[in-house]
Design a protein around this motif. Sequence first.
Motif, short mmCIF file in Angstrom:
data_model
loop_
_atom_site.label_atom_id
_atom_site.label_comp_id
_atom_site.label_asym_id
_atom_site.label_seq_id
_atom_site.Cartn_x
_atom_site.Cartn_y
_atom_site.Cartn_z
N UNK A 120 0.83 -1.20 0.00
CA UNK A 120 0.00 0.00 0.00
C UNK A 120 0.87 1.26 0.00
N UNK A 121 0.29 2.33 -0.51
CA UNK A 121 0.95 3.62 -0.56
C UNK A 121 1.27 4.09 0.86
N UNK A 122 2.46 4.64 1.04
CA UNK A 122 2.83 5.24 2.31
C UNK A 122 2.83 6.75 2.11
N UNK A 123 1.96 7.46 2.85
CA UNK A 123 1.86 8.91 2.64
C UNK A 123 3.14 9.62 3.08
N UNK A 124 3.40 10.74 2.43
CA UNK A 124 4.54 11.57 2.81
C UNK A 124 4.27 12.15 4.20
N UNK A 125 5.31 12.60 4.88
CA UNK A 125 5.08 13.21 6.21
C UNK A 125 4.08 14.37 6.18
N UNK A 126 4.06 15.13 5.08
CA UNK A 126 3.14 16.26 4.97
C UNK A 126 1.68 15.79 4.89
N UNK A 127 1.46 14.61 4.32
CA UNK A 127 0.10 14.09 4.14
C UNK A 127 -0.32 13.11 5.23
N UNK A 128 0.57 12.72 6.09
CA UNK A 128 0.30 11.69 7.09
C UNK A 128 -0.96 11.98 7.91
N UNK A 129 -1.20 13.24 8.25
CA UNK A 129 -2.35 13.60 9.09
C UNK A 129 -3.69 13.37 8.38
N UNK A 130 -3.68 13.22 7.06
CA UNK A 130 -4.89 13.00 6.30
C UNK A 130 -5.27 11.52 6.21
N UNK A 131 -4.36 10.65 6.63
CA UNK A 131 -4.60 9.21 6.53
C UNK A 131 -4.91 8.63 7.90
N UNK A 132 -5.88 7.71 7.92
CA UNK A 132 -6.30 7.09 9.18
C UNK A 132 -5.43 5.88 9.48
#
Length: 134
Positions: free
Chosen positions: A122-134
């Motif tokens: 699965x995709x691993x979000x960047x640190x900037x986007x981490x807060x948008x992922x549950x």
Amino acid sequence: MEENKKIILFDGVCNLCNGFIQFVIKRDNKDTFRYASLQSEIGKKLVYERGIDSNSIDSVVLIEPGVAYYIKSDAALQIGSDLNGFGSLSRILYLIPSGLRNIVYDLIARYRYAWFGKKDTCMIPTPELQSKFL
């Protein structure tokens, strides 16, 4: 989970689905959405809690906590209606009966790995986007 956020569940190994999520993130000017892969523990839990048959879901589920959930083309159009510049297009496409829309949706979903590829994980979000992922 944050209140008043809609949740998009997506196939985390699908290149098309990951591209769609990146598309949504770039246009989610109101910070409306949160994201989770269908393969994640939270994704599996949210699908189970709503009694959604995970075998019938090919890629995208939209959950409005306490309101409703949407699958297939309805999910895509509901997401589009919240994106800057796509509300009108979503309303027009809603005029097409869902049965017809879902024929196209199912065709794309069936061949998405062959046409767009598949990741091993699965995709691993960047640190900037981490807060948008549950």
